[in-house]
Design an enzyme around this catalytic site. Structure first.
Site, PDB file in Angstrom:
ATOM      1  N   ASN A  15      42.815  49.404  32.341  1.00  0.00           N
ATOM      2  CA  ASN A  15      43.387  48.678  33.480  1.00  0.00           C
ATOM      3  C   ASN A  15      44.774  49.267  33.745  1.00  0.00           C
ATOM      4  O   ASN A  15      45.670  49.173  32.906  1.00  0.00           O
ATOM      5  CB  ASN A  15      43.486  47.197  33.118  1.00  0.00           C
ATOM      6  CG  ASN A  15      43.666  46.270  34.289  1.00  0.00           C
ATOM      7  OD1 ASN A  15      43.866  45.086  34.083  1.00  0.00           O
ATOM      8  ND2 ASN A  15      43.579  46.750  35.512  1.00  0.00           N
ATOM      9  N   GLN A  47      47.690  46.638  38.746  1.00  0.00           N
ATOM     10  CA  GLN A  47      48.730  45.621  38.902  1.00  0.00           C
ATOM     11  C   GLN A  47      50.105  46.194  38.535  1.00  0.00           C
ATOM     12  O   GLN A  47      50.216  47.045  37.642  1.00  0.00           O
ATOM     13  CB  GLN A  47      48.471  44.395  38.002  1.00  0.00           C
ATOM     14  CG  GLN A  47      47.576  43.338  38.612  1.00  0.00           C
ATOM     15  CD  GLN A  47      46.111  43.732  38.566  1.00  0.00           C
ATOM     16  OE1 GLN A  47      45.641  44.295  37.568  1.00  0.00           O
ATOM     17  NE2 GLN A  47      45.383  43.454  39.625  1.00  0.00           N
ATOM     18  N   ASN A  67      49.292  43.111  43.213  1.00  0.00           N
ATOM     19  CA  ASN A  67      48.093  43.927  43.249  1.00  0.00           C
ATOM     20  C   ASN A  67      48.370  45.244  43.964  1.00  0.00           C
ATOM     21  O   ASN A  67      49.404  45.411  44.623  1.00  0.00           O
ATOM     22  CB  ASN A  67      46.969  43.182  43.973  1.00  0.00           C
ATOM     23  CG  ASN A  67      46.516  41.944  43.237  1.00  0.00           C
ATOM     24  OD1 ASN A  67      46.307  41.974  42.026  1.00  0.00           O
ATOM     25  ND2 ASN A  67      46.365  40.848  43.971  1.00  0.00           N
ATOM     26  N   CYS A  76      47.478  38.187  35.047  1.00  0.00           N
ATOM     27  CA  CYS A  76      46.933  39.483  34.657  1.00  0.00           C
ATOM     28  C   CYS A  76      47.059  39.603  33.145  1.00  0.00           C
ATOM     29  O   CYS A  76      48.138  39.908  32.622  1.00  0.00           O
ATOM     30  CB  CYS A  76      47.661  40.631  35.345  1.00  0.00           C
ATOM     31  SG  CYS A  76      47.046  42.275  34.867  1.00  0.00           S
ATOM     32  N   GLY A  77      45.960  39.355  32.447  1.00  0.00           N
ATOM     33  CA  GLY A  77      46.006  39.362  30.989  1.00  0.00           C
ATOM     34  C   GLY A  77      46.261  40.732  30.407  1.00  0.00           C
ATOM     35  O   GLY A  77      47.071  40.892  29.478  1.00  0.00           O
ATOM     36  N   ASN A  78      45.588  41.766  30.931  1.00  0.00           N
ATOM     37  CA  ASN A  78      45.814  43.116  30.422  1.00  0.00           C
ATOM     38  C   ASN A  78      47.244  43.566  30.689  1.00  0.00           C
ATOM     39  O   ASN A  78      47.871  44.226  29.856  1.00  0.00           O
ATOM     40  CB  ASN A  78      44.829  44.094  31.075  1.00  0.00           C
ATOM     41  CG  ASN A  78      43.412  43.907  30.569  1.00  0.00           C
ATOM     42  OD1 ASN A  78      43.195  43.510  29.433  1.00  0.00           O
ATOM     43  ND2 ASN A  78      42.443  44.204  31.420  1.00  0.00           N
ATOM     44  N   ASN A 163      43.832  32.571  38.528  1.00  0.00           N
ATOM     45  CA  ASN A 163      43.378  33.113  39.796  1.00  0.00           C
ATOM     46  C   ASN A 163      41.873  32.865  39.907  1.00  0.00           C
ATOM     47  O   ASN A 163      41.199  32.634  38.910  1.00  0.00           O
ATOM     48  CB  ASN A 163      43.731  34.606  39.919  1.00  0.00           C
ATOM     49  CG  ASN A 163      43.488  35.374  38.642  1.00  0.00           C
ATOM     50  OD1 ASN A 163      42.717  34.958  37.774  1.00  0.00           O
ATOM     51  ND2 ASN A 163      44.129  36.510  38.499  1.00  0.00           N
ATOM     52  N   ARG A 216      40.200  41.162  42.762  1.00  0.00           N
ATOM     53  CA  ARG A 216      40.819  40.738  44.016  1.00  0.00           C
ATOM     54  C   ARG A 216      42.115  41.515  44.259  1.00  0.00           C
ATOM     55  O   ARG A 216      43.004  41.544  43.419  1.00  0.00           O
ATOM     56  CB  ARG A 216      41.125  39.231  43.937  1.00  0.00           C
ATOM     57  CG  ARG A 216      41.764  38.651  45.188  1.00  0.00           C
ATOM     58  CD  ARG A 216      42.151  37.190  44.996  1.00  0.00           C
ATOM     59  NE  ARG A 216      43.209  37.014  44.017  1.00  0.00           N
ATOM     60  CZ  ARG A 216      43.922  35.888  43.880  1.00  0.00           C
ATOM     61  NH1 ARG A 216      43.671  34.848  44.653  1.00  0.00           N
ATOM     62  NH2 ARG A 216      44.864  35.788  42.972  1.00  0.00           N
ATOM     63  N   CYS A 224      39.674  43.959  33.431  1.00  0.00           N
ATOM     64  CA  CYS A 224      40.415  42.822  33.976  1.00  0.00           C
ATOM     65  C   CYS A 224      40.425  41.728  32.916  1.00  0.00           C
ATOM     66  O   CYS A 224      39.375  41.169  32.584  1.00  0.00           O
ATOM     67  CB  CYS A 224      39.775  42.315  35.271  1.00  0.00           C
ATOM     68  SG  CYS A 224      40.592  40.859  35.965  1.00  0.00           S
TER      69      CYS A 224
END
Length: 301
Positions: A15, A47, A67, A76-78, A163, A216, A224
Site C-alpha cells: 500500500n 494515501q 487519497n 488508513c490502517g496501513n 470509512n 475509495r 488496504c
C-alpha cells in the site's frame, strides 16, 4: 517558514504511502498537491499521511489523510503503521496515540518490527456507515452487479471502519474477478452516499481469508488495512470465521499477511502487520513539487 517539508515514501504490504511531516506549520497538504504527487510515477501513492501537531490532550499528533484523488480519507490502517515506524525511528518510542477525523487510534511497534494499530469499534448501523437505504441487518444488503439471474457479485456485508466498506463474498480466486471494471461502479453506487471501499473476500479456512480491494478515492490498491479489518469483522459477524484471522492480501507484492483480532472484551479491532521505508525527500505541500534526498532523485517537473 520554509516552502518545503520532509516526507518519506513508505509502504504497508505494498500500500503506497507518503508520510509528510507538517508539524510546526499551520498549513495543510492541498488536494492540488496530492493530485500532482500522484501523477508522478516516483511519488504515486494510495494515501498521504500528513503528521500535524496534536489537537487533543493526550495525543501525539493529528493525522490528516488524503487519497490519491485529493479527497479526504477518515482512516488508513496501513498508513498508520507507516507513521508509527517513522516516528519510532525518530524518537525511540514504541507506543503512540493519534487523532484522526475518525477518532483516536492507539498503536505500538513490537520488538520484531511489526506494528499493531487499535482501529476502534466497527460500525454497523445503516445510517452511520452510511447507506442510502435502511437495512435492519447490514451483514447482508441487497446489492448486486451482473445479470439479475446470475450476478457476478451480490449481497455484500456493509460496515464502517472509520470509512465505508462493502465486502463481497466470493468462492473463486479473488484475482480472477475484473475488479478494475466493477470497482468504480460499486464505489460510486447510489447505495453509498459517501462512496465506499469495495473488497472481494474468499474464506480459505476458519482462521483465514484472502482479500483484494478497490479503495475509495485511490482505485485498485496493493493493500488496504481498514478493508482487511472490515473483511475480518464481517467474516466473524456472519459466522464464516472466528474473531481472530489471518488476512492474505492477494494483491500485495510480494504476497503478505495481516493479523486481525476483533477483540471480544471491548469490540475493538486490532490490526498487526509490517511497514517499510523506501526513500525520503522534501516537498512543497501547496504545489506538490518535490526533491529526493539521495543522488538518484531529481526535482519533479
Amino acid at each position: 517558514m520554509s516552502a518545503t517539508v520532509e516526507f518519506a515514501r513508505m509502504n504497508g504490504l505494498g500500500n503506497k504511502i507518503l508520510v509528510v511531516d507538517m508539524r510546526g506549520r499551520p498549513d495543510k497538504v492541498t488536494p492540488a498537491a496530492a493530485v500532482a504527487l500522484n501523477a508522478d510515477p516516483e511519488t504515486e501513492f494510495d494515501q498521504i499521511m500528513a503528521i500535524h501537531d496534536p489537537k487533543a490532550d493526550g495525543t501525539d499528533a493529528f493525522i490528516d489523510i488524503l487519497n490519491s484523488d485529493g479527497s479526504k480519507a477518515q482512516a488508513c490502517g496501513n498508513g498508520t503503521r507507516c507513521v508509527v515506524q517513522a516516528l519510532a525511528a525518530e524518537t525511540g518510542r514504541k507506543a503512540f496515540t493519534f487523532q484522526t477525523v475518525a477518532g483516536i487510534l492507539n498503536a505500538v511497534e513490537h520488538e520484531d518490527g511489526t506494528i499493531s494499530v487499535d482501529m476502534g469499534r466497527p460500525v454497523f448501523d445503516w445510517d452511520k456507515i452510511p447507506l442510502a437505504e435502511e437495512f435492519h441487518d447490514t451483514s447482508r444488503i441487497e446489492l448486486q452487479i451482473g445479470p439479475i439471474d446470475n450476478p457476478v457479485l451480490h449481497s455484500p456485508s456493509a460496515m464502517s471502519m472509520g470509512n465505508p466498506h462493502a465486502i463481497f463474498w466470493v468462492d473463486k480466486d479473488v484475482m480472477s474477478y475484473d475488479l478494475a471494471r466493477f470497482g468504480p461502479l460499486l464505489e460510486n453506487h447510489p447505495m453509498f452516499p459517501e462512496r465506499a471501499n469495495i473488497t472481494l473476500a474468499q474464506v480459505t479456512s476458519p482462521t483465514s481469508l484472502t482479500t483484494r480491494t478497490w479503495e475509495r478515492g485511490a482505485g485498485l490498491t496493493l493493500a488496504c488495512g481498514s478493508a482487511a479489518c472490515s473483511a475480518a469483522v464481517s467474516a466473524a459477524r456472519t459466522g464464516r470465521t472466528g474473531r481472530t484471522v489471518t488476512i492474505n492480501v492477494a494483491s500485495a507484492k510480494p504476497p503478505a499477511t495481516l493479523s486481525i483480532e476483533w477483540r471480544e472484551r471491548d469490540d475493538h479491532v486490532i490490526m498487526t502487520g509490517p511497514a517499510e521505508w523506501e526513500w525520503s525527500g522534501r516537498l512543497d505541500p501547496s504545489t506538490g513539487l518535490w526533491s529526493r534526498d539521495d543522488t538518484r532523485g531529481a526535482e519533479a517537473q
